[in-house]
Write a protein that holds these residues in place. Structure first.
Motif, mmCIF file in Angstrom:
data_model
loop_
_atom_site.group_PDB
_atom_site.id
_atom_site.type_symbol
_atom_site.label_atom_id
_atom_site.label_comp_id
_atom_site.label_asym_id
_atom_site.label_seq_id
_atom_site.Cartn_x
_atom_site.Cartn_y
_atom_site.Cartn_z
ATOM 1 N N LEU A 80 35.368 23.511 -9.961
ATOM 2 C CA LEU A 80 35.332 23.590 -8.498
ATOM 3 C C LEU A 80 33.928 23.267 -7.990
ATOM 4 O O LEU A 80 32.941 23.418 -8.716
ATOM 5 N N THR A 87 34.684 31.686 -5.133
ATOM 6 C CA THR A 87 35.576 31.305 -6.225
ATOM 7 C C THR A 87 35.446 32.196 -7.457
ATOM 8 O O THR A 87 36.303 32.123 -8.346
ATOM 9 N N VAL A 90 38.335 34.112 -8.991
ATOM 10 C CA VAL A 90 39.371 33.486 -9.806
ATOM 11 C C VAL A 90 39.373 34.030 -11.238
ATOM 12 O O VAL A 90 40.294 33.736 -12.002
ATOM 13 N N TRP A 121 41.894 32.941 -5.527
ATOM 14 C CA TRP A 121 40.762 33.825 -5.238
ATOM 15 C C TRP A 121 40.933 34.264 -3.795
ATOM 16 O O TRP A 121 41.731 33.669 -3.070
ATOM 17 N N ALA A 124 41.864 31.869 -0.765
ATOM 18 C CA ALA A 124 42.163 30.523 -1.267
ATOM 19 C C ALA A 124 43.484 30.014 -0.698
ATOM 20 O O ALA A 124 44.437 30.775 -0.558
ATOM 21 N N PRO A 188 37.224 23.705 -3.089
ATOM 22 C CA PRO A 188 38.001 24.948 -2.964
ATOM 23 C C PRO A 188 38.462 25.242 -1.544
ATOM 24 O O PRO A 188 39.235 26.189 -1.330
ATOM 25 N N THR A 189 38.021 24.437 -0.583
ATOM 26 C CA THR A 189 38.428 24.662 0.812
ATOM 27 C C THR A 189 39.309 23.542 1.350
ATOM 28 O O THR A 189 39.600 23.495 2.537
#
Length: 197
Positions: A80, A87, A90, A121, A124, A188-189
């Motif tokens: 990521l 994150t 996770v 996470w 997420a 991650p976004t």
């Protein structure tokens, strides 16, 4: 530590450098699963790798006799972009996914998907992952015969819509959509990729 896990950790360190954090999770009736975090500041990435899943081969739940030596072995690898989301949350979900062969008798293989049913996470947009082909930064680890090598399987986060679309159209079609739209699968976004049309 199991000799396979010692070798697997050495392979991870050789390929990714030194981990800057690790967490261990033990589930009832299973061996301990660790998750190691490897920073890659030069590329602005962070990689999370499981350690423990490869201690035993995965066996087909329909097999009448399980061979304790033969069968696919794997660890999971999630890459990521660093600093865009929390994150590190996770770590436990990754351990849950890595324990699924022991807990549920699942054989994790490229093209398959693993569903947590909750965010990977906190906050997420992803609740499941696509298991990708093992051609990432960590080469497979050969083991003495008759044991199968350990493969380090990349995980690609999927939104619920992407996961549903993949169930209908297949992994290759979803990968094609991601490629067509230039989707950054390490973000991650990121929003879900458009799937209609």
């Amino acid at each position: 530590m199991n000799d396979v896990l010692t070798r697997a950790e050495d392979r991870l360190r050789t390929a990714l450098g030194e981990p800057d954090a690790r967490a261990a999770v033990t589930f009832l009736g299973t061996e301990r699963i660790e998750v190691l975090r490897f920073p890659d500041p030069g590329r602005g990435l962070v990689r999370y790798a499981t350690l423990g899943m490869s201690a035993a081969p995965m066996t087909d739940p329909t097999a009448t006799v399980a061979d304790p030596g033969r069968g696919p072995r794997a660890e999971l690898l999630l890459t990521l972009r660093a600093g865009r989301a929390a994150t590190d949350g996770v770590l436990r979900p990754l351990a849950v996914l890595a324990a699924s062969p022991q807990v549920e008798g699942v054989v994790v293989a490229p093209g398959g998907s693993l569903d947590l049913g909750e965010p990977l996470w906190p906050g997420a947009p992803f609740t499941s992952v696509l298991v990708d082909d093992p051609d990432g930064p960590v080469p497979e680890l050969p083991l003495p015969a008759p044991r199968d090598p350990v493969r380090f399987l990349p995980l690609l986060p999927m939104t619920p819509n992407e996961a549903a679309w993949k169930r209908v159209h297949g992994a290759a079609a979803l990968r094609d959509r991601w490629r067509e739209h230039g989707t950054d699968l390490t973000d991650p976004t990121r929003a879900g990729t458009p799937l209609s049309g």
